[in-house]
Design a protein around this motif. Structure first.
Motif, mmCIF file in Angstrom:
data_model
loop_
_atom_site.group_PDB
_atom_site.id
_atom_site.type_symbol
_atom_site.label_atom_id
_atom_site.label_comp_id
_atom_site.label_asym_id
_atom_site.label_seq_id
_atom_site.Cartn_x
_atom_site.Cartn_y
_atom_site.Cartn_z
ATOM 1 N N GLU A 2 0.850 -1.173 0.000
ATOM 2 C CA GLU A 2 0.000 0.000 0.000
ATOM 3 C C GLU A 2 0.894 1.234 0.000
ATOM 4 O O GLU A 2 1.766 1.382 0.859
ATOM 5 N N GLU A 94 -5.204 -1.840 -5.248
ATOM 6 C CA GLU A 94 -4.971 -1.931 -3.802
ATOM 7 C C GLU A 94 -3.820 -1.031 -3.353
ATOM 8 O O GLU A 94 -3.849 -0.484 -2.258
ATOM 9 N N ALA A 95 -2.815 -0.889 -4.197
ATOM 10 C CA ALA A 95 -1.662 -0.056 -3.841
ATOM 11 C C ALA A 95 -2.043 1.420 -3.711
ATOM 12 O O ALA A 95 -1.513 2.119 -2.847
#
Length: 163
Positions: A2, A94-95
């Motif tokens: 993340e 998601e990152a």
């Protein structure tokens, strides 16, 4: 992974320079019956392609910064999941979700933009993605996008803040 800062994101985007990708469903050797390259064309530099795609969206949808940024950051999926083409979109989403927000993440999840149902956003992304493969204009430099990324990150952090 993340991303926690615009600086981390910028580092990943700079790392895309020199990394090439062949459009989905084509290969460099694929030719039409007339001998021309097949639709999609030859491999493209991810960094340059992302800048051109985002610049085209900046022209066609100037108020939609999230749409522009989705096009700009899409290539990080290639770096985060180099051996897994099917998982790249989800990994990129998601990152950036925590940094750039749900809409940008959602747009990334819907890649490849050429598959599945298409709304106005997906159609705009698809058109800009295709046009940027043949567009021969100066799209500027990545640093031109830092302020937009910082504004989106700041807005997203305010929206997610707990009172």
């Amino acid at each position: 992974m993340e991303l926690r800062s615009v600086e981390e994101l910028m580092d990943l985007l700079y790392a895309c320079r020199g990394v090439t990708d062949t459009p989905a469903g084509t290969s460099a050797e694929t030719r039409t019956p007339g001998g021309a390259p097949a639709p999609g064309g030859p491999p493209v530099d991810l960094h340059d392609h992302a800048l051109r795609t985002a610049a085209l969206l900046r022209r066609s949808r100037p108020a939609d910064k999230e749409l522009q940024v989705a096009a700009l950051v899409r290539p990080i999926g290639r770096l985060l999941r180099p051996g897994d083409p099917a998982g790249r979109a989800e990994r990129a989403a998601e990152a950036v979700r925590g940094l750039l927000g749900e809409r940008v993440a959602g747009l990334l999840r819907r890649h490849p933009w050429s598959a599945g149902p298409a709304d106005d956003d997906v159609l705009s992304l698809r058109h800009a993605d295709e046009e940027s493969r043949t567009a021969g204009f100066d799209a500027g430099v990545l640093e031109d996008w830092r302020t937009v990324l910082e504004l989106l990150a700041a807005r997203n952090s305010r929206l997610g803040a707990v009172d």
